[in-house]
Scaffold this motif. Structure first.
Motif, PDB file in Angstrom:
ATOM      1  N   ALA A 150      75.501  27.742 121.491  1.00 37.84           N
ATOM      2  CA  ALA A 150      75.357  28.751 122.552  1.00 37.84           C
ATOM      3  C   ALA A 150      76.645  28.859 123.341  1.00 37.84           C
ATOM      4  CB  ALA A 150      74.178  28.415 123.466  1.00 37.84           C
ATOM      5  N   GLY A 153      77.123  31.530 126.079  1.00 40.66           N
ATOM      6  CA  GLY A 153      76.205  31.572 127.206  1.00 40.66           C
ATOM      7  C   GLY A 153      76.886  31.165 128.500  1.00 40.66           C
ATOM      8  N   SER A 243      67.035  27.189 123.852  1.00 39.88           N
ATOM      9  CA  SER A 243      66.888  28.639 123.898  1.00 39.88           C
ATOM     10  C   SER A 243      66.252  29.206 122.635  1.00 39.88           C
ATOM     11  CB  SER A 243      68.249  29.300 124.143  1.00 39.88           C
ATOM     12  OG  SER A 243      69.144  29.030 123.075  1.00 39.88           O
ATOM     13  N   ARG A 316      68.131  37.605 124.173  1.00 43.81           N
ATOM     14  CA  ARG A 316      69.392  36.906 123.934  1.00 43.81           C
ATOM     15  C   ARG A 316      70.517  37.891 123.672  1.00 43.81           C
ATOM     16  NH1 ARG A 316      67.935  32.004 119.924  1.00 43.81           N
ATOM     17  NH2 ARG A 316      70.072  31.416 120.426  1.00 43.81           N
TER      18      ARG A 316
END
Length: 326
Positions: A150, A153, A243, A316
């Protein structure tokens, strides 16, 4: 004032913009005229009635736990010198950030320098605080080969920057070409798309056979499992999220047979951290002030578009930090 109100658990449509009476601080509280409010994936979970008893809200409620803005009213027990100061605060479990005005304990605010952007401050008081907790546990060094899942992010982009600053070799993995490009821009030595089935092979090729020594995983599920399997002997897995919808599966057999260690940087560890989390907030904001860490603000939504912000997070589709601007 205008605020987002929620009267029932459910989908994004439960977030309604309304006119409500102005708030006024009591006791040691201050009132913040909100310039920026943070939006989290956890907010979407709470909206649906999840998150467990620790974060269970009382309905009706106004979501949002982080705000930056200017103090325009103080309670009788608060320091009058705070009036007119630009601040950022984590509102705690009380929430109330998706609004034009929010109340916070005076002890919770951090005064901001004039040149610190409100969106960035909101990112660092929450997302940055968590990043500091991860780094405190992971302790990356110049000898590490770090894998960050990720990596596009809010936390991932900060971890990439911090690990590069520590001198580590950083491999950022993210979902899709745009997110991979962002991981590269924030400093990853190698950026790889984990939607490609053979992405672990690409990681091995990128680091030329050097073992991954530290995996920082915020995805969980199969991505997290693959990150674990890329670790060499004495490697460390530090988890900070799921996530994907599920935690990374591992067993004591993994620890023994692979010669690795695994720990979580969030949950009970951060909630019961000696000295609390305010020092983490302070360190995160200091890193922002001195430009050692710069959060990526991925999307800004108007207050009226709070449902769209939740939809984007759940799909997402966002990168970096998502904020609302009243």
């Amino acid at each position: 004032m205008r605020a987002i109100r929620q009267y029932a658990f459910g989908g994004p449509e439960e977030l309604r913009l309304e006119e409500v009476p102005d708030l006024h601080p009591a006791g040691d509280q201050v009132r913040i005229r909100v310039e920026s409010a943070g939006v989290h994936l956890l907010d979407t979970i709470i909206r649906q009635g999840g998150g467990g008893p620790r974060v269970a809200p009382r309905l009706p409620m106004t979501p949002g736990r982080e705000v930056a803005g200017t103090i325009d009213e103080v309670g009788a027990g608060a320091d009058a010198a705070l009036l007119g100061r630009r601040v950022v605060a984590d509102l705690g479990l009380a929430s109330g950030g998706y609004a034009e005005l929010a109340l916070a304990p005076a002890a919770a605010v951090h005064v901001l320098p004039d040149d610190v952007d409100a969106d960035c401050a909101v990112a660092m008081v929450g997302t940055g605080r968590t990043t500091m907790a991860i780094l405190e546990l992971a302790a990356p060094t110049a000898a590490d080969v770090v894998l960050v899942t990720a990596a596009a992010g809010g936390i991932g982009t900060l971890l990439v920057q911090a690990c590069r600053s520590a001198g580590a070799t950083v491999v950022g993995v993210a979902g899709g070409p745009d997110k991979v490009a962002l991981a590269r821009r924030t400093g990853a030595d190698h950026a790889i798309d984990y939607t490609c089935p053979d992405w672990p092979h690409e990681v091995r090729q990128a680091v030329a056979g050097s073992p991954v020594t530290l995996a920082l995983d915020g995805v969980g599920g199969q991505i997290g499992r693959s990150a674990l399997e890329l670790l060499g002997v004495t490697g460390r897995l530090v988890m900070f999220g799921s996530s994907s919808g599920s935690l990374t599966e591992l067993s004591t057999g993994d620890l023994f047979s692979r010669g690795i260690s695994a720990a979580s940087a969030i949950g009970a560890r951060i909630l019961q951290r000696p000295g609390g989390t305010r020092t983490l907030e302070r360190d995160a904001l200091e890193a922002l002030t001195h430009r050692r860490l710069v959060p990526v603000i991925g999307q800004r939504f108007a207050l009226t578009d709070a449902p769209a912000a939740h939809i984007a997070l759940q799909s997402r589709a966002t990168t970096g930090k998502t904020v609302l601007r009243p």
